[in-house]
Design an enzyme around this catalytic site. Structure first.
Site, mmCIF file in Angstrom:
data_model
loop_
_atom_site.group_PDB
_atom_site.id
_atom_site.type_symbol
_atom_site.label_atom_id
_atom_site.label_comp_id
_atom_site.label_asym_id
_atom_site.label_seq_id
_atom_site.Cartn_x
_atom_site.Cartn_y
_atom_site.Cartn_z
ATOM 1 N N GLU A 47 16.643 36.373 35.491
ATOM 2 C CA GLU A 47 16.935 35.255 34.592
ATOM 3 C C GLU A 47 15.759 34.952 33.674
ATOM 4 O O GLU A 47 15.947 34.610 32.503
ATOM 5 C CB GLU A 47 17.331 34.013 35.393
ATOM 6 C CG GLU A 47 18.695 34.111 36.054
ATOM 7 C CD GLU A 47 19.833 34.286 35.055
ATOM 8 O OE1 GLU A 47 19.666 33.924 33.872
ATOM 9 O OE2 GLU A 47 20.888 34.808 35.448
ATOM 10 N N TYR A 130 18.319 25.625 32.312
ATOM 11 C CA TYR A 130 19.218 26.780 32.399
ATOM 12 C C TYR A 130 18.849 27.674 33.588
ATOM 13 O O TYR A 130 19.708 28.047 34.395
ATOM 14 C CB TYR A 130 19.204 27.619 31.115
ATOM 15 C CG TYR A 130 19.843 28.962 31.359
ATOM 16 C CD1 TYR A 130 21.222 29.067 31.458
ATOM 17 C CD2 TYR A 130 19.066 30.100 31.618
ATOM 18 C CE1 TYR A 130 21.833 30.288 31.765
ATOM 19 C CE2 TYR A 130 19.662 31.311 31.928
ATOM 20 C CZ TYR A 130 21.040 31.401 31.996
ATOM 21 O OH TYR A 130 21.627 32.593 32.323
ATOM 22 N N ASP A 148 24.482 29.211 28.865
ATOM 23 C CA ASP A 148 23.713 30.050 27.953
ATOM 24 C C ASP A 148 24.516 30.230 26.668
ATOM 25 O O ASP A 148 25.565 29.591 26.480
ATOM 26 C CB ASP A 148 23.368 31.391 28.606
ATOM 27 C CG ASP A 148 24.589 32.293 28.792
ATOM 28 O OD1 ASP A 148 25.738 31.814 28.632
ATOM 29 O OD2 ASP A 148 24.395 33.479 29.101
#
Length: 349
Positions: A47, A130, A148
């Site tokens: 990520e 996020y 996203d």
């Protein structure tokens, strides 16, 4: 058309069970159903790498990092310069510095174990909303709203949100929240991102094979491809500068490490001028027969850069900045892309 959020989630998960993308950090849905759990270190690593970077670009970097540093404790014990060199070419180098900071907190303060909740993850260095949501959801199957660019696009088309981004971000977050189920949270988060990446693409979305076609307001109106609306961006400025490449007779090259903070922070680079919108001449870092070899153009997120490349192969005295790196220790692949471009121009002379 009105639709039930639980039904929509089920339809998407059924689609994901068949069409899930193969990722080196991902546990396939059939394995996850069988009780195989993702490695939080792998999910966190991927990520961080995926921030503003494509899956295609990240896969090989992810494999390289995991081979070299198999656990978060291995990464925490790595030399900063080694990690920065391994990251070279992936861009957005603050991510690499934050990667090390976070790994060291997890290794030293948390006994090598990542926290499993959104709020706890958010407290770690370099982890924003996020990433915290993605790791909590994908690694630990916690219910979290993962938003996203792919998810924003899907939500904007599904609900035909007229308000442009970035102003509509919180509206889109609320819509995404309304569809997020209470079970199979990690699979759902990956499913909706896969949907945006493979079906609900920025251009020419494949609405005819979308599992959510029945409930999509954009498809019903025939203008799904026009969403999300976006506020026009300001034109990027052009900055200019000079890069000096000094090469000794023994093949050693003069390099300097950039400050930890700022653009390309902590990375190796060539001595040179500042990067400004006005033309700068720059002062060579040492005495030599300097020749303008060519120029380099590079695109950063917020500006374009043009660098004049000067090369000297007959240098003398002590440099005012940087230090010489022996030929056997110099690897162009350890340089950020713009600095590698400079070397490509210099090496042709």
């Amino acid at each position: 058309m009105r639709y039930n959020a639980a039904d929509q989630a089920r339809v998407l998960l059924d689609w994901y069970d068949v069409h899930a993308r193969d990722m080196p950090w991902r546990v396939p849905p059939k394995d996850r159903k069988a009780g195989v759990t993702p490695d939080p270190y792998h999910i966190w690593m991927s990520e961080v790498m995926l921030q503003q970077t494509t899956v295609a670009a990240v896969k090989d970097y992810f494999r390289k990092f995991i081979r070299r540093w198999p656990t978060v404790s291995d990464l925490a014990g790595a030399e900063d310069a080694d990690v920065m060199a391994a990251w070279a070419g992936l861009g957005y180098y603050a991510r690499a510095r934050n990667l090390l900071k976070c790994a060291r907190v997890v290794a030293d303060d948390l006994n090598g174990v990542f926290p499993d909740t959104y709020d706890a993850l958010l407290k770690l260095p370099g982890i924003g909303p996020y990433t915290a949501a993605a790791v909590a959801s994908i690694a630990f199957d916690r219910r979290a709203v993962v938003l996203d660019g792919n998810v924003e696009r899907v939500m904007a088309r599904l609900h035909r949100v007229e308000e442009p981004l970035p102003a509509s971000k919180e509206t889109l977050r609320g819509l995404a929240d309304g569809l997020t189920p209470d079970d199979r949270c990690g699979d759902y988060a990956q499913a909706v991102m896969d949907l945006g990446a493979t079906i609900c693409t920025p251009r020419s979305p494949a609405c005819g094979i979308c599992p959510w076609m029945e409930g999509c307001a954009g498809r019903q109106a025939g203008d799904a491809a026009d969403f999300p609306r976006k506020t026009p961006k300001k034109p990027k400025p052009v900055r200019q500068g000079v890069a000096f490449v000094a090469i000794r007779a023994d093949g050693a090259v003069l390099m300097e490490r950039r400050p930890d903070k700022g653009l390309l922070g902590g990375m190796l680079g060539w001595p040179g001028s500042e990067w400004r919108e006005e033309v700068l001449q720059g002062t060579p870092p040492m005495t030599g027969d300097w020749v303008e070899q060519g120029d380099v153009r590079h695109t950063f997120t917020h500006f374009y850069l043009e660098l004049a490349v000067f090369v000297a192969r007959d240098v003398s005295g002590k440099p005012t900045v940087g230090e010489f790196l022996p030929k056997e220790q110099f690897s162009p692949s350890d340089l950020p892309t713009v600095m590698r471009k400079v070397w490509d121009v210099a090496a042709k002379g």
